[in-house]
Design a protein around this motif. Sequence first.
Motif, PDB file in Angstrom:
ATOM      1  N   ALA A  97      25.671   2.694  43.109  1.00 43.70           N
ATOM      2  CA  ALA A  97      24.612   1.900  42.600  1.00 43.70           C
ATOM      3  C   ALA A  97      25.321   0.435  42.199  1.00 43.70           C
ATOM      4  N   VAL A  98      26.354   0.874  41.131  1.00 42.38           N
ATOM      5  CA  VAL A  98      27.111  -0.498  40.724  1.00 42.38           C
ATOM      6  C   VAL A  98      27.556  -1.295  42.086  1.00 42.38           C
ATOM      7  N   LEU A 133      20.960  -0.729  35.934  1.00 35.41           N
ATOM      8  CA  LEU A 133      21.982   0.256  35.985  1.00 35.41           C
ATOM      9  C   LEU A 133      22.410   0.500  34.387  1.00 35.41           C
ATOM     10  N   SER A 170      24.810  -3.660  43.398  1.00 35.28           N
ATOM     11  CA  SER A 170      24.685  -5.069  42.948  1.00 35.28           C
ATOM     12  C   SER A 170      25.792  -6.137  43.498  1.00 35.28           C
ATOM     13  N   GLY A 202      22.022   4.396  34.601  1.00 40.29           N
ATOM     14  CA  GLY A 202      23.336   4.634  35.187  1.00 40.29           C
ATOM     15  C   GLY A 202      23.716   5.946  34.330  1.00 40.29           C
ATOM     16  N   ILE A 225      19.348  -5.659  39.152  1.00 38.02           N
ATOM     17  CA  ILE A 225      19.997  -4.153  39.528  1.00 38.02           C
ATOM     18  C   ILE A 225      21.086  -3.954  38.210  1.00 38.02           C
ATOM     19  N   PRO A 285      29.607   5.001  40.438  1.00 35.60           N
ATOM     20  CA  PRO A 285      28.443   5.048  41.132  1.00 35.60           C
ATOM     21  C   PRO A 285      28.070   4.008  42.262  1.00 35.60           C
TER      22      PRO A 285
END
Length: 144
Positions: A18-19, A96, A22, A100, A92, A16
């Motif tokens: 999103a990881v 997640l 961070s 996540g 974050i 992802p």
Amino acid sequence: MVLVGWLVELSLPSPPLAVMSSFAATLALLYARPESPMAQPRNVIGGSVLSALIGVSLWQWLGSGWETVALATASALLVMQITRTLHPPGGIVALLAVAGPQDLHELGWRYALMPIASGCLVILAVAVSINTLARKRPYPHRWW
């Protein structure tokens, strides 16, 4: 970020983005404000790993609702303040762990080690090299 992206890809079949966010926030602290207490190794590793453990714990206990996301983020912040490991991207990391994708949830406790701890170690190694060798400014100001 390329090395960190590779580590995330080793951990998750479909990493992802999103990881990666961070880690991008961590990079901004380490390269733009290396003198900040939040950019020191104790904070980077401690804050991120503790936040991952808190997020995983709360996800396993309460599931992935928005309430759990809020509780994980707030709890991570509280624990980072208590342990003096405040590192804003840790929020974050905790978020997640709760919100996540499924492949991240399948990592369980391993999420704290790979990709979080290992990614932080890679970022710190590069930050020491860049700040100390290339920019001729000492980093870190304190290791622990």
